[in-house]
Motif scaffolding. Structure first.
Motif, PDB file in Angstrom:
ATOM      1  N   ALA A  77      16.878   7.741   4.580  1.00  0.00           N
ATOM      2  CA  ALA A  77      15.330   7.833   5.224  1.00  0.00           C
ATOM      3  C   ALA A  77      14.423   7.709   4.166  1.00  0.00           C
ATOM      4  N   PRO A  78      14.257   6.566   3.610  1.00  0.00           N
ATOM      5  CA  PRO A  78      12.953   6.651   2.537  1.00  0.00           C
ATOM      6  C   PRO A  78      11.650   6.731   3.076  1.00  0.00           C
ATOM      7  N   ASP A  79      10.861   7.462   2.509  1.00  0.00           N
ATOM      8  CA  ASP A  79       9.546   7.757   2.962  1.00  0.00           C
ATOM      9  C   ASP A  79       8.526   6.973   2.152  1.00  0.00           C
ATOM     10  N   GLU A  80       7.260   6.933   2.464  1.00  0.00           N
ATOM     11  CA  GLU A  80       6.309   6.030   1.676  1.00  0.00           C
ATOM     12  C   GLU A  80       6.242   6.358   0.277  1.00  0.00           C
ATOM     13  N   ASP A  81       6.495   7.778   0.014  1.00  0.00           N
ATOM     14  CA  ASP A  81       6.483   8.056  -1.500  1.00  0.00           C
ATOM     15  C   ASP A  81       7.568   7.498  -2.239  1.00  0.00           C
ATOM     16  N   ASP A  82       8.910   7.273  -1.700  1.00  0.00           N
ATOM     17  CA  ASP A  82       9.800   6.654  -2.197  1.00  0.00           C
ATOM     18  C   ASP A  82       9.658   5.010  -2.224  1.00  0.00           C
ATOM     19  N   ARG A  83       9.008   4.252  -1.355  1.00  0.00           N
ATOM     20  CA  ARG A  83       8.755   2.900  -1.392  1.00  0.00           C
ATOM     21  C   ARG A  83       7.777   2.541  -2.346  1.00  0.00           C
ATOM     22  N   SER A  84       6.320   3.376  -2.406  1.00  0.00           N
ATOM     23  CA  SER A  84       5.391   3.250  -3.266  1.00  0.00           C
ATOM     24  C   SER A  84       6.136   3.393  -4.738  1.00  0.00           C
ATOM     25  N   PRO A 201       1.933  -1.455  -0.571  1.00  0.00           N
ATOM     26  CA  PRO A 201       2.292  -0.098  -1.581  1.00  0.00           C
ATOM     27  C   PRO A 201       0.848   0.529  -1.516  1.00  0.00           C
ATOM     28  N   ARG A 202       1.056   1.887  -1.538  1.00  0.00           N
ATOM     29  CA  ARG A 202      -0.118   2.741  -1.645  1.00  0.00           C
ATOM     30  C   ARG A 202      -0.097   2.997  -2.870  1.00  0.00           C
ATOM     31  N   LEU A 203      -1.469   3.695  -3.395  1.00  0.00           N
ATOM     32  CA  LEU A 203      -1.654   4.116  -4.628  1.00  0.00           C
ATOM     33  C   LEU A 203      -1.269   5.521  -4.716  1.00  0.00           C
TER      34      LEU A 203
END
Length: 487
Positions: A77-84, A201-203
């Motif tokens: 379950a990748p989260d936003e931290d993983d993706r960015s 992508p987030r900073l």
């Protein structure tokens, strides 16, 4: 309820397979048509320079697609931290690789004794950055099995990039038409992926995510780089030991076999990892599913490769022009790999779905060493000898890959070898039928091919793998109906 969930999963897989087949059939069909057109305009030497530059950049780009991005597919379950974190890591890697290729261009030109290679390689370095921009989007698309987007991006890229390449080649741009074609295709893919995958992508950058992703991606990245080097070392060795024209002729033979491989193997290669991951806890079911998928791939690949080798003397001059006649014996030598290639081509996906990329890395390293030694030993005897070496390397990889799979999975893969032997017997029967068809038809290309196809299908359906062909037709019909039901 479990039956409904199973039926839903099967339906989703069938829809994904439908769109993957459309992607591969459409994009690779367009790519091959583009290749045929451009080879009639350009020379083997120009293609040789491009093939060497493409081999070098392809090895660099493997870092982007078989590393942190692929770790997102395997992660539960990748989260936003993983993706960015994966995105910004890949952007840094892509930029560093692009700079490295630009700086090393003159050195590669000296190694290969061809000044044109330096600016071509430097221009194609831009592909590292462009592909870094879509690496995470592509991984998210594969994870969700949204293969319709892959079909759109690939077909759009080949249409727009291909038309641009043809126009530039006709205008006299030479090898630069091929370079421009690659860059335009990458730009189209970038536009499609960012427009359809609703993720930006987030900073954000997480050291924890980087460490977790690296735990999976580091050995897989190493394996991917080694595999890419093993795949491309032939062009690099031939360029050093022979010349760019030899690279061009060899690359044409390889391109024709790869076109068949895209049809027979690429759809399953894209789906293999997410499909097999569902059976990771049931090793017997895992083995059975792997055997089923690889057998299907070999059943499609083998007759196409046999037919291509048999018909090469007529097909190559007809499709590409007489200037490519030297590629015919190379293609015939390489077509001997028809019996073995799919038997080892999916090992990486299987091991990765079991979270064993380290084993894949060892296999890839062995493949690289074996391929480099074989091509270096064969090159002094000419380009046809390198073709035989390619087929020999493929055959030698089979027992090694199957042994590693048996050790990791804990199951015997003898059923796969049994199926492969039956398919090989059908392939030999096909070759005999083509010889007879050629003699009886007075050399008719189409009648010879028809005789071989009918013999192959009849031998499989009636004697060697009873009802296998009719069962495959039913499965294809289900895939088509499932794909047609998408709204």
């Amino acid at each position: 309820m479990s039956g409904e969930r199973g039926g839903g999963a099967r339906g989703r897989t069938m829809r994904a397979l439908f769109w993957t087949l459309l992607d591969v059939g459409g994009s690779q069909g367009l790519a091959f048509l583009l290749y045929v057109i451009l080879t009639r305009i350009l020379t083997p030497g120009e293609y040789g320079v491009f093939a060497i530059a493409l081999a070098i950049t392809a090895m660099a780009n493997t870092v982007l697609f078989q590393g942190f991005a692929d770790a997102l597919i395997q992660r539960e379950a990748p989260d936003e931290d993983d993706r960015s974190t994966a995105f910004w890591t890949n952007m840094a890697l892509g930029t560093a690789l692009a700079v490295l290729l630009v700086l090393s261009g003159p050195a590669f030109a000296r190694i290969y004794g061809n000044a044109a290679l330096s600016p071509v390689l430097q221009a194609m370095a831009a592909l590292c950055v462009l592909r870094a921009l879509v690496s995470v989007h592509s991984a998210l698309c594969r994870r969700e099995m949204r293969m319709a987007i892959f079909a759109m991006r690939a077909i759009g890229g080949y249409v727009i990039g291909g038309l641009s390449g043809i126009a530039l080649a006709m205008a006299g741009w030479g090898v630069w038409a091929l370079v421009a074609c690659q860059i335009i295709q990458a730009l189209v893919i970038l536009a499609v992926m960012w427009a359809t995958i609703r993720w930006t992508p987030r900073l954000r950058f997480s050291r924890v995510s980087l460490r977790d992703l690296a735990g999976f991606s580091s050995p897989f990245m190493v394996a991917g780089i080694l595999t890419a080097m093993a795949d491309k070392v032939d062009n690099l060795v031939i360029g050093v030991m022979l010349d760019v024209e030899a690279v061009g002729h060899y690359n044409l033979a390889l391109k024709m076999l790869q076109a068949l491989g895209f049809v027979a193997m690429s759809p399953l290669a894209l789906l293999m990892m997410p499909v097999l991951a569902r059976f990771a806890q049931d090793r017997a079911a895992f083995r059975d599913e792997y055997v089923r998928l690889v057998t299907a791939s070999l059943a499609i690949w083998l007759p196409m490769a046999v037919g291509l080798g048999f018909l090469a003397p007529a097909l190559v001059p007809l499709a590409f022009g007489p200037q490519w006649a030297a590629a015919v014996p190379v293609l015939q030598a390489m077509s001997l790999g028809c019996f073995t290639v799919p038997l080892w081509s999916f090992t990486g996906q299987a091991l990765s779905s079991l979270d064993r990329p380290g084993a894949y890395a060892w296999l890839a390293g062995g493949q690289l060493v074996l391929a480099a030694l074989a091509y270096a030993a064969a090159s002094p005897f000419g380009i046809v000898a390198v073709g035989f070496a390619w087929a020999a390397v493929s055959a030698l990889l089979v027992p090694v890959h199957l042994h590693v799979l048996e050790e990791v999975v804990g199951q015997s893969f003898m059923p796969l070898l049994g199926n492969a032997l039956r398919l090989a017997a059908a392939g030999l029967g096909m070759a005999g039928a083509m010889l007879a068809g050629q003699a009886l038809s007075g050399g008719s290309l189409w009648l010879t091919a028809l005789a071989g196809c009918l013999a192959y299908l009849a031998l499989l359906e009636v004697a060697l793998l009873p009802r296998y062909v009719s069962g495959g037709v039913r499965s294809a019909r289900l895939a088509f109906l499932a794909g047609g039901g998408i709204r």
